[in-house]
Structures are given as structure tokens and as C-alpha cells.
Design a protein around this motif. Structure first.
Motif, short mmCIF file in Angstrom:
data_model
loop_
_atom_site.label_atom_id
_atom_site.label_comp_id
_atom_site.label_asym_id
_atom_site.label_seq_id
_atom_site.Cartn_x
_atom_site.Cartn_y
_atom_site.Cartn_z
N ALA A 132 -4.52 -9.19 1.21
CA ALA A 132 -5.43 -8.79 0.15
C ALA A 132 -6.45 -7.77 0.65
N GLY A 133 -6.90 -7.93 1.91
CA GLY A 133 -7.85 -6.97 2.47
C GLY A 133 -7.27 -5.57 2.55
N VAL A 134 -6.00 -5.48 2.94
CA VAL A 134 -5.34 -4.16 3.03
C VAL A 134 -5.26 -3.52 1.64
N ILE A 135 -4.94 -4.32 0.64
CA ILE A 135 -4.75 -3.78 -0.71
C ILE A 135 -6.08 -3.40 -1.36
N VAL A 136 -7.08 -4.24 -1.21
CA VAL A 136 -8.35 -4.04 -1.92
C VAL A 136 -9.34 -3.20 -1.13
N LEU A 137 -9.44 -3.46 0.19
CA LEU A 137 -10.44 -2.77 1.01
C LEU A 137 -9.92 -1.47 1.58
N ASP A 138 -8.83 -1.53 2.30
CA ASP A 138 -8.15 -0.39 2.92
C ASP A 138 -7.40 -0.94 4.12
N VAL A 139 -6.66 -0.07 4.79
CA VAL A 139 -5.76 -0.53 5.84
C VAL A 139 -6.54 -1.10 7.03
N LEU A 140 -7.41 -0.30 7.63
CA LEU A 140 -8.12 -0.77 8.82
C LEU A 140 -9.10 -1.91 8.50
N PRO A 141 -9.89 -1.84 7.44
CA PRO A 141 -10.74 -2.99 7.11
C PRO A 141 -9.94 -4.27 6.88
N GLY A 142 -8.75 -4.13 6.29
CA GLY A 142 -7.91 -5.31 6.08
C GLY A 142 -7.48 -5.93 7.39
N LEU A 143 -7.13 -5.08 8.36
CA LEU A 143 -6.75 -5.58 9.68
C LEU A 143 -7.93 -6.25 10.36
N ILE A 144 -9.11 -5.62 10.30
CA ILE A 144 -10.31 -6.20 10.92
C ILE A 144 -10.64 -7.54 10.28
N LEU A 145 -10.48 -7.62 8.97
CA LEU A 145 -10.74 -8.88 8.26
C LEU A 145 -9.82 -9.98 8.76
N GLY A 146 -8.52 -9.68 8.90
CA GLY A 146 -7.57 -10.68 9.37
C GLY A 146 -7.83 -11.12 10.80
N PHE A 177 0.84 -1.20 0.00
CA PHE A 177 0.00 0.00 0.00
C PHE A 177 0.87 1.26 0.00
N VAL A 178 1.87 1.28 0.88
CA VAL A 178 2.75 2.45 1.00
C VAL A 178 3.59 2.63 -0.26
N THR A 179 4.14 1.54 -0.77
CA THR A 179 4.99 1.64 -1.96
C THR A 179 4.22 2.21 -3.15
N VAL A 180 3.03 1.71 -3.37
CA VAL A 180 2.22 2.21 -4.47
C VAL A 180 1.88 3.69 -4.27
N SER A 181 1.61 4.08 -3.02
CA SER A 181 1.25 5.47 -2.75
C SER A 181 2.43 6.42 -2.94
N VAL A 229 -5.13 -0.96 -5.76
CA VAL A 229 -5.24 -1.41 -7.16
C VAL A 229 -5.57 -0.23 -8.07
N GLU A 230 -6.51 0.61 -7.64
CA GLU A 230 -6.90 1.76 -8.46
C GLU A 230 -5.75 2.76 -8.57
N GLN A 231 -5.02 2.97 -7.47
CA GLN A 231 -3.88 3.89 -7.52
C GLN A 231 -2.80 3.37 -8.46
N PHE A 232 -2.57 2.07 -8.42
CA PHE A 232 -1.55 1.51 -9.31
C PHE A 232 -1.99 1.62 -10.77
N GLY A 233 -3.28 1.39 -11.02
CA GLY A 233 -3.79 1.56 -12.37
C GLY A 233 -3.62 2.99 -12.87
N HIS A 234 -3.89 3.95 -11.99
CA HIS A 234 -3.70 5.36 -12.35
C HIS A 234 -2.23 5.64 -12.66
N LEU A 235 -1.33 5.07 -11.87
CA LEU A 235 0.10 5.27 -12.09
C LEU A 235 0.51 4.77 -13.48
N VAL A 236 0.07 3.57 -13.82
CA VAL A 236 0.44 2.97 -15.10
C VAL A 236 -0.07 3.81 -16.27
N THR A 237 -1.32 4.26 -16.17
CA THR A 237 -1.90 5.04 -17.28
C THR A 237 -1.34 6.46 -17.35
N SER A 238 -0.63 6.90 -16.29
CA SER A 238 -0.11 8.28 -16.27
C SER A 238 1.39 8.33 -16.53
#
Length: 575
Positions: free
Chosen positions: A396-410, A151-155, A171-180
Motif C-alpha cells: 500500500a505504501g508503494v501505491i499511495v506514497l511512492d516507491v522509495l517511501p513504501g520501501l522505507i515504510l516496510g 505501480f509499473v502496470t498502471v504507469s 491511485v491518481e494515475q489510475f483515476g486519470h486513465l479511467v477518466t481519459s
């Protein structure tokens, strides 16, 4: 009275204990270590401030509070408490979820979540809740920090390429990076890529050289000499000089619905990381860590940082390892680093004006790269694949959902698995150990165990409680039926159960009645006093009388040998 106050102060303010016993021979090493971690922390804190979405000075203000306050209240001699990449990302995630409309509002929300984390830390420490990190399994934490690193690296990659940062999940941020990529600033890319090569190269070929300081100094010098700001390279700009003001953030009641859960997540993550690092050095140097006092120390550090407008503060293994490697002997080294940070804030901030943002991005990417522990995840897969997949789910939860939701999921998945496993305890069938009189073994694992004809001795390999009571009862009935008509007595060994709840007692009563209808008698062995006392007081064991309760398996077997011909006999007093 004064003695009680003295004991309380030594307990809650550990510096009162260690400072009077401080050895002068340690001072030189502590001062060297203080200078060393100061040199490491300055570039890291400026970078982590950017990661948290706060101005550079916020990172420096953190050091004024966190280093000194932990030295006063903490119990580790080597732990360095400052901003961390994980805590910075958690602050960013919590604040952006509320969509602040300006930088002042953003800073207020960031200060609010940090102060809430500090309050929760102190409350948890006073309530002696230091055990809470037991709910964060190693694979969950490994998956979480791995996902956090991605998450941090992509940001931070947009800073390296000199393009605008995208929105949305990773995922969306990485897609934006590639297209830009077509709008990449080549000068910025050269600066960022050069900083990355320098940082990883020094780590590989000259590990004793402080790569962060080298990258910071070179970035400032090159930017100033060549005027990189005029060539499209973004710099951090002027940093205010002087001491920060103390203030309480302006929060709204509606903000708490987001900030409190986020602060709780920060507490779990930061405490887990901090306690793990502290215990590593405590074991190495043979001193004791008080987890509850550590919570109080982290709480005061975060309260201090929050009031000064700093970052969330936690203990870092990498920063602490540098401190220990530089020869630190006590908490004096972070006190020295705190004084040096004060000098930095008062007099040295103009130096950082021309520092390129791309260098900050490189510093952050280099720092979080150490959290991508591929080898550790492979080891989890090899040892316990189930736990590996929970870690991957968290990642996967951290990458797709967000940081805190990913932690809650785990964490939620881990707890569900824990409850499921606890609800399905293994039922062992026991036989007398022929090599150890008085001992009993699981005959499935040791076929040499000697059984008594017509008697089935069973033991749940876990404490009996409401979640597994029905499963144990069903297992006892099934075993009695599968053994055929020859079984006339089932002995259930409850040595693992120190206390019993109402659901479990009712289940025992029901299975006893069911077996009685099949002309099979149920007896209990190793029944502890709290278990029997509750059952008697509540009148739960109506079918299973005291005559079938025994202090050990041998006594129950002695009763069972006569049960068929002479009827029930008094089993004696339970343990």
C-alpha cells in the motif's frame, strides 16, 4: 609480495581464478546461452529504458557494461546482471522527485543516482556489509515488488490505450486513465492488446518460444508495413548508432539529499534480488557465493553503466533462469551476450525505429506480472498473519506514497516489530528432564520436568541486552512473587547471553537487590567470561557477588540446596 598480490587478485577479480580453468567443452553451451539471453535482453532493456524515463539506447548501453563487468568481478556462474524493472522504477522515482526541467537534466540525475548506487555497493562490499539484506524480510520484499508491479502496470497502461499519462501516485494515475478512456486510440489499443495476448499466450502454450523477441519482431514488421506511425501509433523513433560516450553527470550538491537515500534504497532492493537469484543456482550446482564480492561486482557493473549513460543493473532470477536453462556453464555466456550487444549498438539500432510504444508497454506489463505473487501472499497470511500485513502495508505504501517511501515504510515497520519482539523475550521456567540426566526442559511445554521445592530456575529465550533487560527483570520479579513465600532462590540461566551491556548488568543488580528485600536470593548460571568480566570491571554487580555465579544449573542447584541452612557457598568459576 607477488603471492599476496595474486591472492588479492583472485579474491577481488574472480575471473582470474576461473578463466584459466575454463573447459573447452563448455564453450558451445555458453555461446548458445549467450545468444539466448541476448535475444531476451534486447527487448527488455529497451522497455526498461522507457520505464526509467530514459531513451531506448540507455538500455542497450547497460548491457555493454553490466554483463561484462559482472562476469569479471562476480562469483555466480549463472547470474545475469542487467537492467531490471525494479531498478528502473527506482531510478524514475528518484529523478522525478527532483522535477528536472529538461531531458538533459533528467539524464544527468539518472546517471548520478546510478553512479551513487555503484559507489555504495563497492563501499559496502569492501566493508563486508553483505548481511544488510537480512533487514529485508521475505514478506516486506514480496509486498514491495507486488506494489512495484502494480505501480509499473498502471504507469504503462496509457501506452496500451494511446492516451496521455497522468501525474501523481498510482491511485491518481489510475483515476486519470479511467477518466481519459474516451480519447483512446483504437489502433494503438489493438497493437498493445495484441502484444499482451501474444506474450501471455506464448508463455502459456509455447513456453520455449522467446515471446519478447517474437513480439518485438512482429511489432516492428507490422508497424513498418502498415505505417502505424501515420495512424496515431507512437513509436520509439530513431536510436543513435555507435558507441556511447563516457561522461560524468553534472550534479548539484542539493541533489544529493534526494539521490543518496534513493541510491541506498536501490542497493538494498537490487542486492536482495541479486543475491537471492545467485544463491538459488549456487545451491543447485553446489558452488559458493561470496556476498561481499557480489556487492563489489554489482558496484562495478553500475559504475560502468552509469558512466555509459545506461540503466541501474541488478541480478534477475528470470533472466538468470533463462541463462541456466539454455545450458550456461560459466560467466562466459554473459560475455558472449555483451559482445552481441556491442554489435547491436554499432550496427542494428536502426531496426528498432518503428517499434510501437504500445509493444514496449506490453513487454513491461508482461515482465512485471510475474512479480504479482498472489499465492505467496496467501501463504504468508496462512502461516504468519502479522508478517502478511506488514507486506500489505509495504504494498500500500508503494501505491499511495511512492516507491522509495513504501520501501522505507516496510523496512521501518519490520525493524520496529523486531525490536518489539526482542524486547519481550519469553521467560521459561525449567525443570530437570527425567529422561536425560543433566538436561533441563521448559515445564510449560514438558510438564514432566522435575523442579526443586523453593527454587525457581528461569531462562530468557533470547540474549539479554539493553532493549529487553527491564522486561526480563520484571518477569523474574513477577515469577518470584507469584510462586509464593516458599521460593527462597531464583536461578537465572544466561546461557544465551555471550556478552552483556551496562543497562543489562544494572538491571540484574537491581532485581537482585529487590529480591533480597523479599528474602529471595538471585543466582546466575551459565555466565560466560565476557559477561562476568565486563560486570566486574565496571563494578555493576554490587549486590550479586561472585558467590552466586555458577558455571551451570546443576552447580547453582547444589548451592541452592544448602543456601537455606548453611548460607552461601562459593559457586565456582563461570564458563
Amino acid at each position: 609480495m607477488s603471492r599476496g598480490i595474486g591472492e588479492a587478485s583472485r579474491r577481488f577479480i574472480p575471473i582470474v581464478s576461473w578463466l584459466p580453468r575454463y573447459k573447452k567443452a563448455w564453450l558451445a553451451r555458453d555461446v548458445i546461452a549467450g545468444f539466448t539471453i541476448w535475444g531476451l535482453l534486447i527487448p527488455e532493456m529497451i522497455a526498461y529504458a522507457s520505464l526509467a524515463g530514459l531513451p531506448p539506447q540507455a538500455g542497450l548501453y547497460t548491457l555493454l557494461a553490466s554483463l561484462a563487468l559482472y562476469a569479471v568481478f562476480g562469483t555466480s556462474r549463472h547470474l545475469v546482471v542487467a537492467g531490471t524493472s525494479a531498478s528502473a522504477v527506482l531510478v524514475f522515482s528518484a529523478v522525478t522527485a527532483l522535477n528536472p526541467d529538461d531531458t538533459a537534466r533528467y539524464a544527468a540525475l539518472a546517471g548520478g543516482v546510478i553512479l551513487l548506487a555503484g559507489i555504495l555497493f563497492i563501499l559496502a562490499g569492501l566493508l563486508r556489509l553483505g548481511f544488510i539484506t537480512q533487514f529485508l524480510s521475505r514478506p516486506v520484499m514480496a509486498g514491495f515488488v507486488f506494489g512495484l508491479a502494480i505501480f509499473v502496470t498502471v504507469s504503462q497502461l496509457p501506452k496500451i490505450f494511446g492516451i496521455e499519462k497522468g501525474h501523481g501516485d498510482t491511485v491518481e494515475q489510475f483515476g486519470h486513465l479511467v477518466t481519459s478512456l474516451g480519447s483512446t486510440s483504437m489502433v494503438t489499443l489493438a497493437v498493445g492488446a495484441g502484444a499482451l495476448v501474444l506474450l501471455f499466450g506464448l508463455e502459456r502454450f509455447a513456453p520455449r518460444v522467446p515471446g519478447g523477441i517474437v513480439a518485438l519482431v512482429l511489432g516492428i514488421v507490422i508497424s513498418s508495413v502498415f505505417g502505424l506511425a501515420g495512424h496515431g501509433v507512437a513509436t520509439i523513433g530513431a536510436i543513435p548508432t555507435g558507441l556511447p560516450s563516457i561522461g560524468f553527470p553534472d550534479l548539484h550538491a542539493g541533489d544529493l539529499w534526494v539521490l543518496v537515500p534513493s541510491a541506498l534504497g536501490m542497493v538494498l532492493v537490487m542486492f536482495s534480488e541479486s543475491l537471492g537469484a545467485a544463491q538459488t543456482f549456487a545451491e543447485k550446482y553446489r558452488y559458493r557465493i561470496d556476498p561481499n564480492q557480489e556487492m563489489i561486482a554489482l558496484g562495478t557493473a553500475n559504475l560502468g553503466s552509469g558512466f555509459l549513460g545506461g540503466l541501474a543493473a541488478g541480478g534477475s532470477l528470470s533472466q538468470s533462469a533463462v541463462n541456466e536453462g539454455a545450458g550456461a556453464r560459466s560467466q562466459m555466456s554473459p560475455l558472449v551476450a555483451s559482445v552481441l550487444s556491442l554489435v547491436t549498438v554499432i550496427a542494428l539500432t536502426p531496426v528498432f525505429k518503428n517499434l510501437p510504444e504500445a509493444v514496449l508497454g506490453a513487454l513491461i506489463i508482461h515482465a512485471v506480472s510475474h512479480l504479482m505473487k498472489v499465492g505467496e501472499m496467501r501463504r504468508y497470511y496462512r502461516l504468519v498473519p502479522r508478517e502478511f500485513w506488514i507486506g500489505m502495508l509495504t504494498l500500500a505504501g508503494v501505491i499511495v506514497l511512492d516507491v522509495l517511501p513504501g520501501l522505507i515504510l516496510g523496512v521501518g515497520t519490520s525493524l520496529l516489530l523486531l525490536v518489539y519482539r526482542a524486547s519481550k523475550p519469553r521467560l521459561s521456567v525449567l525443570g530437570a528432564d527425567p529422561h536425560d540426566p543433566g538436561a533441563y526442559v521448559d515445564i510449560q511445554r514438558d510438564p514432566a520436568g522435575v523442579t526443586v521445592p523453593g527454587v525457581l530456575v528461569m531462562r530468557p529465550d533470547a540474549a539479554l541486552f539493553y532493549a529487553n533487560a527491564q522486561s526480563v527483570a520484571d518477569g523474574v520479579e513477577a515469577a518470584a512473587h507469584s510462586s509464593g513465600a516458599a521460593t527462597r532462590v531464583v536461578i537465572l540461566d544466561l546461557d544465551a547471553t555471550d556478552e552483556i551491556d551496562i543497562t543489562s548488568a544494572e538491571s540484574l543488580d537491581k532485581v537482585s537487590a529487590a529480591l533480597d528485600r523479599e528474602h529471595v536470593q538471585l543466582a546466575l548460571a551459565h555466565v560466560h567470561h565476557p559477561t562476568l568480566a565486563l560486570a566486574r570491571e565496571a563494578g555493576l554487580l554490587t549486590t550479586l557477588s561472585d558467590e552466586r555465579v555458577f558455571p551451570n544449573i546443576a552447580a547453582a542447584l547444589a548451592w541452592a540446596s544448602d543456601a537455606g541452612s548453611n548460607g552461601s557457598k562459593n559457586g565456582g568459576r563461570p564458563e
